[in-house]
Design a protein around this motif. Structure first.
Motif, PDB file in Angstrom:
ATOM      1  N   PRO A 253       0.840  -1.588  -0.355  1.00  0.00           N
ATOM      2  CA  PRO A 253      -0.098  -0.192  -0.085  1.00  0.00           C
ATOM      3  C   PRO A 253       0.967   1.169   0.237  1.00  0.00           C
ATOM      4  O   PRO A 253       1.606   1.528   0.822  1.00  0.00           O
ATOM      5  N   ASP A 254       0.685   2.846  -1.338  1.00  0.00           N
ATOM      6  CA  ASP A 254       1.569   3.886  -0.471  1.00  0.00           C
ATOM      7  C   ASP A 254       1.216   4.489   0.173  1.00  0.00           C
ATOM      8  O   ASP A 254      -0.011   3.626   1.112  1.00  0.00           O
ATOM      9  N   THR A 255       2.117   5.209   1.079  1.00  0.00           N
ATOM     10  CA  THR A 255       2.268   5.668   2.093  1.00  0.00           C
ATOM     11  C   THR A 255       1.491   6.885   2.824  1.00  0.00           C
ATOM     12  O   THR A 255       1.095   6.788   3.545  1.00  0.00           O
ATOM     13  N   ALA A 256      -0.042   7.094   1.877  1.00  0.00           N
ATOM     14  CA  ALA A 256      -0.635   8.299   1.820  1.00  0.00           C
ATOM     15  C   ALA A 256      -2.137   7.339   1.609  1.00  0.00           C
ATOM     16  O   ALA A 256      -3.246   7.908   2.519  1.00  0.00           O
ATOM     17  N   GLU A 257      -2.053   6.950   0.546  1.00  0.00           N
ATOM     18  CA  GLU A 257      -4.050   6.732   0.502  1.00  0.00           C
ATOM     19  C   GLU A 257      -4.448   5.061   0.417  1.00  0.00           C
ATOM     20  O   GLU A 257      -5.049   4.832   0.150  1.00  0.00           O
TER      21      GLU A 257
END
Length: 313
Positions: A253-257
């Protein structure tokens, strides 16, 4: 344990974008800003900024493409029924027409999420976006023409997190990411993980793990990859940081969304990545035990791959 810092710094020097490449990226951004913020586009565009690995200071040579995000006022387009936002294809078409009128001799290509300007010295991806959570939000929506929808993104949050982790680890994190991206180039493009996926694994890992040196960071990264992929590892990991590289379940998972940046990983790509992570970890551990400098150098080259020679490291 042999200190491999000098060898790893040699690699870093060989992959650092040149001053000319950096100046070219900045020059293209400034010129595009000046030429696009004219006519009707001036009232449509709210603000703009460089995005991607270059402004995050994790880019490696060749610096042949940059992303520029233009945040727009969506009220300038008609909205389809039951939607608060214009059709992504309509926004991309507006930018395509505006760029075509301003870059008469430059080849344009409409991509899934951007318009690519193919210049002589680099490619510039022009990415339109709208604010996701109201004006001033760092979370954006960018077009996905293939699915005719908008997807969430937060490039400024990614950049701020990378800077925070880098500062907390004594300016070691960003050089480590550059080394990992260089390592990732050691296989054919069809088998390669996307560089942002590699960077995201490192970001999620070192957001909490200690990073004492470049060489231990490489060993930690490769061993952690083995752990989340279900392979034997050297360290007693007990936290997957929300990631998996197991067969049939590649999730990063990307760290923002939270968007899965490993969704496009193929079975062959995963197998290659896992195999290389294990062997590269072992070569670096052997380099740390090497009796001579030449032996350590040879093992580092085996850890990264023969493409190091092409970099003239």
């Amino acid at each position: 344990m042999r200190d491999l810092t000098d060898l790893l710094n040699r690699i870093l020097r060989s992959v650092e974008p040149s001053a000319e490449e950096k100046e070219g990226a900045q020059r293209s951004h400034h010129y595009l800003r000046e030429i696009l913020l004219t006519g009707k586009m001036e009232s449509i565009i709210r603000y703009h900024f460089l995005s991607g690995s270059y402004p995050r200071a994790t880019a490696i040579r060749p610096l042949d493409d940059v992303d520029i995000i233009f945040v727009v006022d969506p009220s300038h387009w008609k909205t389809p029924n039951f939607s608060d936002l214009p059709a992504p294809s309509a926004v991309l078409q507006t930018f395509e027409r505006a760029l075509a009128r301003r870059y008469l001799e430059t080849k344009l290509r409409v991509q899934r999420r951007s318009i690519r300007l193919q210049m002589q010295h680099l490619n510039v991806d022009v990415v339109p976006a709208v604010s996701a959570d109201g004006e001033g939000s760092e979370r954006l929506l960018i077009p996905d023409a293939e699915n005719d929808t908008w997807i969430r993104s937060a490039p400024k949050i990614h950049g701020a997190l990378a800077t925070e982790i880098n500062q907390r680890h004594g300016e070691l994190f960003k050089p480590l990411v550059k080394l990992l991206k260089t390592w990732n180039l050691g296989v054919p493009e069809a088998l390669r993980f996307k560089s942002f996926c590699v960077e995201t694994i490192a970001t999620r890992l070192f957001a909490s793990a200690k990073l004492n040196s470049l060489q231990t960071g490489l060993v930690q990264f490769f061993d952690f990859v083995c752990y989340i992929g279900g392979d034997p590892c050297e360290f007693p990991w007990n936290d997957d940081r929300g990631m998996s590289l197991r067969l049939g379940n590649c999730v990063v998972p990307d760290t923002a969304e939270g968007m899965n940046v490993a969704a496009s990983v193929t079975r062959q790509g995963r197998e290659c990545f896992m195999r290389r992570a294990a062997t590269s970890r072992d070569w670096i551990l052997q380099a740390e035990r090497a009796r001579t400098w030449n032996s350590a150098e040879s093992k580092i080259e085996k850890a990264f791959g023969s493409h190091l020679r092409e970099l003239d490291w």
